[in-house]
Scaffold this motif. Structure first.
Motif: not given
Length: 135
Positions: A4-15, A17-30
């Protein structure tokens, strides 16, 4: 996987537990590391697998954002600098919150010598600017 979209920044996310991995709309993984977490080999492998999942196997610049008192074991640092640990990574930026993390990050860059461009920052915006040069 949560999509989903999170404030138009995150396209996809995976939680994880210890960390959360996000694909941002600028192509960077956070990767946002949890508070007071000691990342070991098991967690490092989970993070790499999650990056591969949300990028659909493509390489991307990675923005690693440390939580308060986040640390990584020597096994996690060694793995993270190998071709296996970097298989989805174009460049790595680590954003740290304290002096101990900065020392550990600089030690990782100097001692483990990751095979891709890697830098330690204390500011998310500066780290993002640098990562965008590796898109």
């Amino acid at each position: 996987m949560e999509i989903g979209l999170y404030n138009d920044i995150f396209l996809r996310s995976k939680d994880l537990g210890h960390s959360t991995v996000h694909l941002r709309n600028d192509g960077i993984v956070q990767v946002n590391f949890g508070e007071n977490i000691d990342i070991d080999l098991k967690e490092a492998v989970e993070i790499v697998d999650a990056i591969g999942e949300i990028t659909e196997g493509k390489k991307a610049p990675i923005l690693n954002v440390a939580g308060k008192s986040t640390s990584a074991t020597s096994a996690a640092r060694e793995y993270s600098a190998t071709p296996f640990g970097l298989k989805y990574t174009l460049a790595d930026a680590y954003v740290v919150t304290n002096l101990a993390q900065k020392i550990l990050g600089n030690f990782y860059v100097g001692f483990n010598k990751p095979l891709i461009p890697t830098r330690v920052f204390d500011d998310v915006e500066k780290a993002t600017e640098w990562l965008k040069t590796h898109l």
